[in-house]
Design a protein around this motif. Structure first.
Motif, PDB file in Angstrom:
ATOM      1  N   GLU A  55       3.810  17.365 -16.550  1.00  0.00           N
ATOM      2  CA  GLU A  55       2.922  16.866 -15.501  1.00  0.00           C
ATOM      3  C   GLU A  55       1.494  16.732 -15.994  1.00  0.00           C
ATOM      4  O   GLU A  55       0.810  15.739 -15.719  1.00  0.00           O
ATOM      5  N   ALA A  56       1.022  17.712 -16.731  1.00  0.00           N
ATOM      6  CA  ALA A  56      -0.375  17.723 -17.177  1.00  0.00           C
ATOM      7  C   ALA A  56      -0.663  16.625 -18.186  1.00  0.00           C
ATOM      8  O   ALA A  56      -1.789  16.106 -18.242  1.00  0.00           O
ATOM      9  N   LEU A  57       0.347  16.256 -19.007  1.00  0.00           N
ATOM     10  CA  LEU A  57       0.108  15.332 -20.123  1.00  0.00           C
ATOM     11  C   LEU A  57       0.618  13.924 -19.871  1.00  0.00           C
ATOM     12  O   LEU A  57       0.555  13.086 -20.774  1.00  0.00           O
ATOM     13  N   VAL A  58       1.098  13.633 -18.671  1.00  0.00           N
ATOM     14  CA  VAL A  58       1.639  12.295 -18.424  1.00  0.00           C
ATOM     15  C   VAL A  58       0.554  11.227 -18.470  1.00  0.00           C
ATOM     16  O   VAL A  58       0.825  10.044 -18.724  1.00  0.00           O
ATOM     17  N   GLY A  59      -0.692  11.632 -18.246  1.00  0.00           N
ATOM     18  CA  GLY A  59      -1.808  10.682 -18.334  1.00  0.00           C
ATOM     19  C   GLY A  59      -1.712   9.609 -17.268  1.00  0.00           C
ATOM     20  O   GLY A  59      -1.367   9.870 -16.118  1.00  0.00           O
ATOM     21  N   THR A  60      -1.999   8.385 -17.661  1.00  0.00           N
ATOM     22  CA  THR A  60      -1.958   7.260 -16.718  1.00  0.00           C
ATOM     23  C   THR A  60      -0.588   6.600 -16.653  1.00  0.00           C
ATOM     24  O   THR A  60      -0.393   5.663 -15.880  1.00  0.00           O
ATOM     25  N   ASP A  61       0.351   7.076 -17.462  1.00  0.00           N
ATOM     26  CA  ASP A  61       1.697   6.500 -17.429  1.00  0.00           C
ATOM     27  C   ASP A  61       2.393   6.833 -16.112  1.00  0.00           C
ATOM     28  O   ASP A  61       2.134   7.857 -15.489  1.00  0.00           O
ATOM     29  N   ARG A  62       3.285   5.937 -15.704  1.00  0.00           N
ATOM     30  CA  ARG A  62       4.082   6.119 -14.495  1.00  0.00           C
ATOM     31  C   ARG A  62       5.558   6.034 -14.891  1.00  0.00           C
ATOM     32  O   ARG A  62       6.126   4.930 -14.929  1.00  0.00           O
ATOM     33  N   PRO A  63       6.180   7.188 -15.195  1.00  0.00           N
ATOM     34  CA  PRO A  63       7.598   7.153 -15.587  1.00  0.00           C
ATOM     35  C   PRO A  63       8.484   6.470 -14.554  1.00  0.00           C
ATOM     36  O   PRO A  63       9.542   5.945 -14.903  1.00  0.00           O
ATOM     37  N   TRP A  64       8.075   6.476 -13.303  1.00  0.00           N
ATOM     38  CA  TRP A  64       8.840   5.846 -12.213  1.00  0.00           C
ATOM     39  C   TRP A  64       8.479   4.374 -12.052  1.00  0.00           C
ATOM     40  O   TRP A  64       8.994   3.708 -11.148  1.00  0.00           O
ATOM     41  N   GLY A  65       7.611   3.857 -12.917  1.00  0.00           N
ATOM     42  CA  GLY A  65       7.217   2.459 -12.850  1.00  0.00           C
ATOM     43  C   GLY A  65       6.416   2.163 -11.596  1.00  0.00           C
ATOM     44  O   GLY A  65       5.710   3.032 -11.078  1.00  0.00           O
ATOM     45  N   PRO A  66       6.528   0.975 -11.044  1.00  0.00           N
ATOM     46  CA  PRO A  66       5.768   0.614  -9.843  1.00  0.00           C
ATOM     47  C   PRO A  66       6.423   1.081  -8.549  1.00  0.00           C
ATOM     48  O   PRO A  66       6.012   0.668  -7.460  1.00  0.00           O
ATOM     49  N   PHE A  67       7.408   1.961  -8.668  1.00  0.00           N
ATOM     50  CA  PHE A  67       8.202   2.355  -7.513  1.00  0.00           C
ATOM     51  C   PHE A  67       7.859   3.772  -7.068  1.00  0.00           C
ATOM     52  O   PHE A  67       6.976   4.424  -7.611  1.00  0.00           O
TER      53      PHE A  67
END
Length: 516
Positions: A341-353
């Motif tokens: 959680e802390a290192l995910v940054g601006t990425d969205r593993p769930w995409g635009p959903f």
């Protein structure tokens, strides 16, 4: 003259026989090999070809750059056992009450059930599963110290090298065909998911002995300095080392391809990345900006690259269809403190959903999905609505197998979609979570939740999408499913609920006939 005629006749017979033999060989070689690569907990936005920036996935990107990348392809469920059951049987998981299994569960797919590998096997293919299984073994409590059957070999696979359940569950051993690999008879395995067995330390007793702290669910027996779900004793010589798992599985994939390159094969390659506990090989440390979870994605990408490279080395690329996807949506904190959680940054593993693993929202089942077959599939992006349950009927069509009336009840033939010849996918599609949902074009209906949410779900920081009232969303304008319009559109909501009820009552594939 008679001798001369006899010699000519003999030569003619030899030439004809040789010609028939060569023709038969060519016919065998023209059957395409099929490899389904099914990652674990990989989200729609976890690949750079789907928008990830914190990790690079050049090998999977290569498949997308030279193949077909789907934007609306789905696993059938937002959890692993149900989605894998559906993909391998062409049947929605609720028909068999499929749910996440403990590591001690009996075989979920019963012998005699039509299966995807069985269909290939019946059409002259050699078949294998290598990697994660999580569909149970045996008829009751698995006999880890004896022959483990029924298992993959009894439902259509010729060869199996598997992680029996998940990386976070005991037993922490590999099973090859019917036996635990490397097990010493003098050190038998005991497993329990109810109480402690043996004297090995647990995460609850000795958290200081673990390399990553875990929640209470994942604080059972410590193996390789990681506490697991459940309790285990014995079998020490057979224990895996977490950082070596991917390399070992990939070596088995290569060996299988080499041994079967002269004949058509179907390979279900199920990498264990990026499921928890995330402990990728040291060579991938720092491969991403996102810590162990990102590094595990890089390790997954490496494993796919090794398969691509090896197919080229063996001269099999042009005659092999690769389908890459994942079993369910992403999860960051799934029981272990690994800074996801802390290192995910601006990425969205769930995409635009919205949502992810376990969730009824779109990110629970909308998967990164790629089809790659040089010379047969051209580079494109396909927006067709497509479900992994459709792989069964589609691949049957690919090899000329006609489905029997009681085979693959929910699988539609989407071969033209997979090959990029059509964008006309499903009109409707079921999604399973802790309730049932229905897609109808861009409309999404989530049925009211009727059973309680499991206690262990309470610490998952994922929008569940569960409600005691009906939900209706227009994904055309509401991708994140925030604006429930079921009250404004009661007729549409009722019609979609009725469609779910009808699907539950019978198979959905045209021509399917349930056994009486």
């Amino acid at each position: 003259m008679q001798i001369k005629n006899s010699i000519l006749l003999l030569l003619t017979v030899v030439i004809i026989a040789s010609s028939c033999k060569n023709t038969k060989k060519e016919q065998v070689q023209t059957k395409p090999n099929v490899i389904v690569i099914y990652a674990d907990d990989l989200g729609y936005g976890d690949l750079s070809c789907y928008g990830a920036t914190g990790v690079k996935t050049p090998n999977i990107d290569y498949l997308a750059e030279h193949g077909l990348r789907f934007t609306d392809a789905h696993s059938t469920a937002s959890t692993c056992t149900p989605s894998r059951f559906s993909m391998l049987t062409g049947s929605y998981a609720f028909r068999n009450n499929a749910a996440i299994l403990p590591g001690s569960a009996p075989l979920l797919i019963r012998p005699g059930t039509p299966t995807l590998p069985g269909m290939f096997q019946n059409n002259g293919y050699h078949t294998a599963v290598i990697g994660k299984w999580h569909l149970g073994l045996g008829n009751g409590m698995p006999t880890w110290n004896d022959s483990l059957k029924p298992g993959p070999l009894e439902i259509g696979f010729n060869y199996a090298f598997i992680v029996p359940a998940t990386l976070d569950r005991v037993p922490t051993v590999f099973v090859e065909n019917h036996h635990v690999v490397g097990l010493e008879k003098s050190d038998t395995i005991a497993i329990s998911y109810e109480h402690k067995v043996g004297n090995l330390p647990t995460g609850l007793e000795h958290p200081e002995m673990t390399r990553m702290l875990a929640d209470s669910q994942h604080s059972g027996t410590i193996i390789d300095s990681i506490s697991r779900i459940g309790f285990m004793a014995g079998g020490k010589a057979a224990w895996w080392k977490d950082e070596d798992i991917t390399g070992r599985v990939v070596s088995k994939v290569k060996a299988y391809i080499h041994q079967n390159k002269q004949n058509p094969f179907f390979l279900y390659f199920a990498p264990t990345d990026v499921h928890v506990p995330r402990a990728p090989n040291a060579r991938f440390k720092g491969a991403s900006k996102m810590g162990p979870r990102g590094d595990a994605i890089a390790e997954l990408d490496w494993s796919v690259g090794e398969v691509i490279k090896y197919l080229k080395e063996e001269g099999l690329t042009d005659n092999t269809l690769i389908i890459f996807s994942s079993d369910n949506g992403p999860v960051l904190d799934d029981g272990y403190q690994d800074q996801a959680e802390a290192l995910v940054g601006t990425d969205r593993p769930w995409g635009p959903f919205n949502g992810g693993k376990y969730s009824a929202f779109e990110a629970g089942t909308r998967m990164p999905t790629i089809a790659y077959w040089p010379g047969k599939i051209t580079r494109a992006v396909n927006n067709a609505l497509f479900s992994h349950v459709d792989l069964y009927a589609s691949l049957a069509d690919l090899i000329g197998h006609k489905l029997s009336p009681n085979e693959a009840p929910d699988s539609y033939d989407m071969l033209p979609v997979i090959l990029g010849k059509s964008e006309h996918g499903r009109d409707t599609m079921l999604e399973e979570s802790y309730t049932l949902s229905l897609r109808a074009e861009n409309w999404k209906y989530i049925a009211p939740q009727t059973s309680p949410t499991p206690d262990w779900m309470k610490n998952k920081k994922i929008p569940t999408g569960l409600s005691t009232t009906p939900q209706l969303y227009d994904l055309t304008t509401d991708t994140t499913e925030h604006n429930n319009i079921a009250i404004e559109q009661p007729n549409r909501a009722k019609a979609m609920q009725a469609a779910i009820t009808q699907i539950m009552a019978k198979g959905t594939r045209p021509g399917y006939q349930a056994k009486q």
